[in-house]
Motif scaffolding. Structure first.
Motif: not given
Length: 232
Positions: A44, A59, A62, A66, A73, A79
């Motif tokens: 990150e 975030r 991500l 996902e 993650r 990740t």
């Protein structure tokens, strides 16, 4: 010399726009071949430095990747790009167009209308029985919370087409369904039951033409309903 009275205007960059740009940058690592399916992404902190964005924006990007099945993650491990992403190219396309609702609706229509004709030829009695169970659940649902049963109805049909090549598209199909469902403000269980029953009967009769017709009527209704108040 510039005219000082002339006002300069620029389009405001929203957090949502930044999040999408971050998603595209991360996916580009895969497309460019710098990373492969199954590879671990930079940490990150490294991504924050590389992309020059805030932690909330990263975030958010991500989380979107996902939910679309592009990354996983893992606590204390990092990740990773999903191993199966090379066989799920639709996941990448959905990630790049995740905010284009019209494109997602049309992609869903293209996939389901192709799968329904194969399903009419291949669907088993056991799968038909499971379809009927989802219809009964929706018909008897008192609180309008029948989204999972609705998705399961379409998942059963897609899987009953029994084609390993298009199997990788089915997860992406479900992602579009979830996104489209989230945009529906008013549930109409009676209409859903009517549409699903007509599709079920066409499948039970092994009639690909009628199955296609009924699925088109259903998906077109959903399209009109979802996009009615949505600016594209």
């Amino acid at each position: 010399m510039k005219d000082p009275s002339k006002k300069i205007t620029v389009e405001t960059v929203s957090r949502h726009t930044l999040s999408k740009q971050v998603m595209e940058s991360i996916i580009q690592l895969l497309i460019s071949g710098q990373l492969k399916p199954g590879d671990k992404l930079p940490t990150e902190m490294e991504l924050l430095e590389i992309l020059n964005v805030s932690r909330p924006v990263l975030r958010e990007a991500l989380s979107s990747l996902e939910s679309l099945g592009v990354i996983t993650r893992k606590t204390r491990e990092g990740t990773f790009f999903n191993n199966k992403i090379s066989s799920h190219p639709f996941s990448i396309m959905l990630a790049l167009a995740h905010d284009n609702l019209q494109a997602m609706v049309e992609a869903r229509m293209a996939l389901e209308l192709g799968l329904i004709t194969m399903a009419a030829e291949k669907i088993s009695e056991e799968e038909l029985a499971r379809l009927k169970e989802t219809i009964d659940f929706i018909a008897n649902c008192k609180d309008g919370n029948y989204g999972e049963a609705d998705i399961e109805f379409h998942r059963i049909i897609a899987l009953s087409a029994d084609n390993p090549i298009v199997e990788g598209m089915i997860d992406s199909l479900i992602v579009t369904h979830v996104k489209i469902n989230s945009e529906i403000k008013v549930r109409e269980p009676e209409r859903t039951v009517r549409h699903h029953t007509a599709i079920y009967e066409a499948l039970a009769n092994r009639d690909p033409f009628e199955a296609f017709h009924q699925m088109y009527l259903h998906l077109d209704y959903v399209r009109q309903k979802v996009l009615k108040d949505f600016k594209v």
